[in-house]
Design an enzyme around this catalytic site. Structure first.
Site, short mmCIF file in Angstrom:
data_model
loop_
_atom_site.label_atom_id
_atom_site.label_comp_id
_atom_site.label_asym_id
_atom_site.label_seq_id
_atom_site.Cartn_x
_atom_site.Cartn_y
_atom_site.Cartn_z
N HIS A 210 0.85 -1.20 0.00
CA HIS A 210 0.00 0.00 0.00
C HIS A 210 0.88 1.26 0.00
CE1 HIS A 210 -3.10 -2.71 2.15
NE2 HIS A 210 -3.62 -2.43 0.97
N LYS B 136 -18.25 -6.15 7.22
CA LYS B 136 -16.94 -6.80 7.33
C LYS B 136 -16.11 -6.06 8.38
CE LYS B 136 -15.78 -7.64 2.66
NZ LYS B 136 -14.63 -7.36 1.81
N ARG C 198 -1.67 -6.18 -8.99
CA ARG C 198 -0.56 -7.09 -8.70
C ARG C 198 -0.59 -8.25 -9.69
NH1 ARG C 198 -2.73 -7.52 -2.75
NH2 ARG C 198 -4.54 -7.15 -4.05
N SER D 216 -2.88 -7.77 2.48
CA SER D 216 -3.23 -7.68 3.90
C SER D 216 -3.61 -9.05 4.44
CB SER D 216 -4.40 -6.72 4.11
OG SER D 216 -4.04 -5.42 3.72
#
Ligand code: ADP
Length: 166
Positions: A19, A43, A92, A130
């Site tokens: 990040h 969440k 990514r 994460s």
């Protein structure tokens, strides 16, 4: 020159070097970058939104054009309020592409005029997420290569499994 503000929205649960790599890249393109933690009541995540904001503030404090905030609801609604010209997201692996493309096109429909700028991280962060960090933390692994010290410290406090000496 008018301010060109970009919003980098995400969960950041927790923030990683991936990040931060993207935040740095974004600061070179925009005059102001708002890292915005999305509040999702469905969440709850590992860290509270306030904790994520604190960690992001601590780890981006050396970047004067970066601001950290939290928002709830549609990202485009927040972008409209902030008069943002762009959303920043990361790419990514191939699987990111499909999701990011879908979101970018949907957001364009909801708020014509907003563009999504996808940035690629440095090679060493290509496989970092994460979720991976949470898993390594839960299993007591060394987090040094993946997150800044402020974040690994918080993870150690949060996850009793992690080695307190590390
Ligand atoms: P979200 O739940 O919205 O995907 P994340 O915090 O997982 O929130 O990620 C926010 C954005 O940052 C996403 O666009 C994601 O692809 C990107 N990102 C996360 N980790 C990395 C990384 N290691 N390198 C590049 N981009 C990343």
């Amino acid at each position: 020159m008018p301010e060109r503000l970009a919003i980098y929205p995400g969960s950041f649960d927790p923030p990683t070097y991936g990040h931060l790599d993207l935040v740095e890249r974004a600061t070179r393109m925009f005059s102001r970058v708002v890292v915005a933690v999305a509040r999702n009541p469905e969440k709850p995540g590992l860290f509270s939104v306030d904790e994520r904001v604190e960690m992001l503030k601590a780890t981006t404090s050396y970047l004067p054009s970066v601001e950290v905030d939290a928002f709830e609801g549609l990202t485009v609604e927040y972008a409209r309020q902030r008069e943002a010209v762009a959303l920043v997201r990361g790419l990514r692996v191939a699987s990111d592409f499909e999701l990011e493309l879908t979101m970018a096109i949907t957001n364009q429909k909801l708020l014509p005029g907003i563009d999504t700028v996808c940035l690629m991280p440095s090679e060493q962060y290509l496989f970092l997420s994460s979720r991976l960090v949470r898993e390594i933390g839960q299993l007591g692994g060394d987090l040094t290569p993946f997150v800044p010290p402020e974040v690994s410290q918080r993870l150690r406090q949060k996850l009793p499994n992690t080695d307190p000496e590390r």
